[in-house]
Design a protein around this motif. Sequence first.
Motif, short mmCIF file in Angstrom:
data_model
loop_
_atom_site.label_atom_id
_atom_site.label_comp_id
_atom_site.label_asym_id
_atom_site.label_seq_id
_atom_site.Cartn_x
_atom_site.Cartn_y
_atom_site.Cartn_z
N ASN A 186 0.82 -1.21 0.00
CA ASN A 186 0.00 0.00 0.00
C ASN A 186 0.86 1.27 0.00
OD1 ASN A 186 -2.65 1.13 -0.01
ND2 ASN A 186 -2.50 1.60 2.17
N THR A 187 2.11 1.12 -0.44
CA THR A 187 3.05 2.25 -0.42
C THR A 187 2.52 3.43 -1.22
OG1 THR A 187 4.94 0.75 -0.21
CG2 THR A 187 5.40 2.96 -1.02
N TYR A 188 1.95 3.15 -2.39
CA TYR A 188 1.52 4.24 -3.28
C TYR A 188 0.43 5.10 -2.65
CZ TYR A 188 -0.44 6.71 -7.27
OH TYR A 188 -0.91 7.70 -8.10
N SER A 189 -0.60 4.47 -2.12
CA SER A 189 -1.75 5.24 -1.64
C SER A 189 -1.55 5.81 -0.25
CB SER A 189 -3.00 4.35 -1.64
OG SER A 189 -3.33 3.95 -2.95
N THR A 190 -0.76 5.11 0.57
CA THR A 190 -0.60 5.41 2.00
C THR A 190 -1.93 5.22 2.70
OG1 THR A 190 -1.11 7.80 2.19
CG2 THR A 190 1.09 7.18 1.35
N PRO A 191 -1.95 5.19 4.03
CA PRO A 191 -3.24 5.08 4.74
C PRO A 191 -4.16 6.27 4.52
CG PRO A 191 -1.39 4.55 6.19
CD PRO A 191 -0.81 5.14 4.95
N VAL A 192 -3.62 7.37 4.01
CA VAL A 192 -4.46 8.54 3.76
C VAL A 192 -5.47 8.27 2.65
CG1 VAL A 192 -4.45 10.96 2.99
CG2 VAL A 192 -2.68 10.15 4.57
N TYR A 193 -5.06 7.54 1.62
CA TYR A 193 -5.91 7.37 0.45
C TYR A 193 -6.42 5.96 0.23
CZ TYR A 193 -4.82 12.15 -0.91
OH TYR A 193 -4.73 13.53 -0.95
N GLN A 194 -6.00 5.00 1.04
CA GLN A 194 -6.53 3.64 0.90
C GLN A 194 -6.27 2.84 2.17
OE1 GLN A 194 -6.58 1.21 -2.97
NE2 GLN A 194 -4.73 0.47 -1.97
N ASN A 195 -7.27 2.10 2.63
CA ASN A 195 -7.15 1.27 3.83
C ASN A 195 -7.54 -0.17 3.48
OD1 ASN A 195 -8.49 4.10 5.40
ND2 ASN A 195 -6.40 3.41 5.73
N PRO A 196 -6.58 -0.97 3.00
CA PRO A 196 -6.90 -2.32 2.51
C PRO A 196 -7.45 -3.28 3.57
CG PRO A 196 -4.78 -1.57 1.65
CD PRO A 196 -5.20 -0.59 2.70
N ILE A 197 -7.06 -3.10 4.84
CA ILE A 197 -7.58 -4.00 5.88
C ILE A 197 -9.10 -3.88 5.97
CG2 ILE A 197 -7.65 -4.35 8.39
CD1 ILE A 197 -4.63 -3.85 8.40
N ASP A 198 -9.62 -2.69 5.74
CA ASP A 198 -11.07 -2.51 5.74
C ASP A 198 -11.74 -3.28 4.61
OD1 ASP A 198 -10.63 -0.82 7.83
OD2 ASP A 198 -11.08 1.03 6.74
N MET A 199 -10.97 -3.65 3.59
CA MET A 199 -11.51 -4.39 2.44
C MET A 199 -11.15 -5.88 2.49
SD MET A 199 -10.98 -1.59 -0.62
CE MET A 199 -9.47 -0.79 -0.07
#
Length: 387
Positions: A186-199
């Motif tokens: 998730n380096t590109y998006s950072t937690p600011v723009y994407q939260n994969p654990i939520d998905m």
Amino acid sequence: MNKNVARITQLVTAVDGETPEFLGAVCPPTFETTVFKYRDFEMVEAVSMGKIHPYGYARTSGTPTGDALNRLLAAMENGESALTLASGSAAIFTAMISCLKAGDHVIMDRNAYGRALGFLKNEFARFGVTHTLVTMKNTDEVEAAIRPETALIYMESPNSWMFEVQDIRAITALARKHGIRTIIDNTYSTPVYQNPIDMGVDVVLHSATKYLGGHSATIAGVIVSTRDFISHLAPVEAKLPAHEASKLLLNLRTLPLRMERHYENAKKVSAFLEKHSKVQQVFYPGSPNHPQRALIEQQMYGASGTLSFVLDCDREGTRRFFNALRTVNIGGTWGTYECTIQTTDTTPDFVMNTEYTTLLPHQCRLSVGLESADEILEDLDQALSRI
């Protein structure tokens, strides 16, 4: 400001001020020590019996500085626990080796970070781990690649050259159905723009050298997952030293602001390049013209600041373009405060080895920095005129 930016801003501005050993310090202190003393024999005995878990030897127990950083990163990614390591590559290797055993099979996006693929081709292959590369934006390809021995699906969404987006919810649902663990970079998006654990993703990785650090001054990697997974990671013991952890804690305080500026600048640069006669194609998740626009809006809050584009020229034209740049720096990394650019024309393996990548000749990856957008556009325009 979207709600996630506000959430991250609140987290980074309230870093463990009440932690007793920090004595109320607004800026968490740096514990640059390798050893913490035990009070007496009884304390050592209690530690050895697992009754208490104080700091001891920093290589194994970590430090209060590192733990503050880990707690913050876990909260930012909506995970239970995190571990920071000495590099992004160390995080990738540690996470992968903690998921795999001899005879396992891995499915990976063919345009994922080359070092991750290199670990599969070179290190893990020696121990009987096989892999299949797929164009992971096509979930059907992922499903078709699943075998009885598949143990891991490795995503990178968006990937960092073609900026293809994978359907994270669909892939994680598929993985759960077959009892397969999932990792995403998730380096590109950072937690600011994407939260994969939520998905539904099991393990999230970052090269903190990029946007999380953001200043070309810190090399670090991050693993975020459940407490159980983090506590049972393979003991590679490449923990991030306290000094680097302290720098990263400071850098994270400006992450939401930096990411918004990267995003705004990149949107302007993308729009400029899409209309330029010397540019054949632009790849940027923040563009309204991205072919996966609907999916991007479903799973991302924004698109970060890195993009790529294909020049309408030959290799000599790429050379003239690069040598004319003044504001944009020629450099191999991305995700930091200054503009950097690199091209496939200086690394022909990127486009010749089509088994592994779909990169193109004369393709340039541009990390749009925090400079004035007008200054960046002026530099690109004058350099493109030299082609």
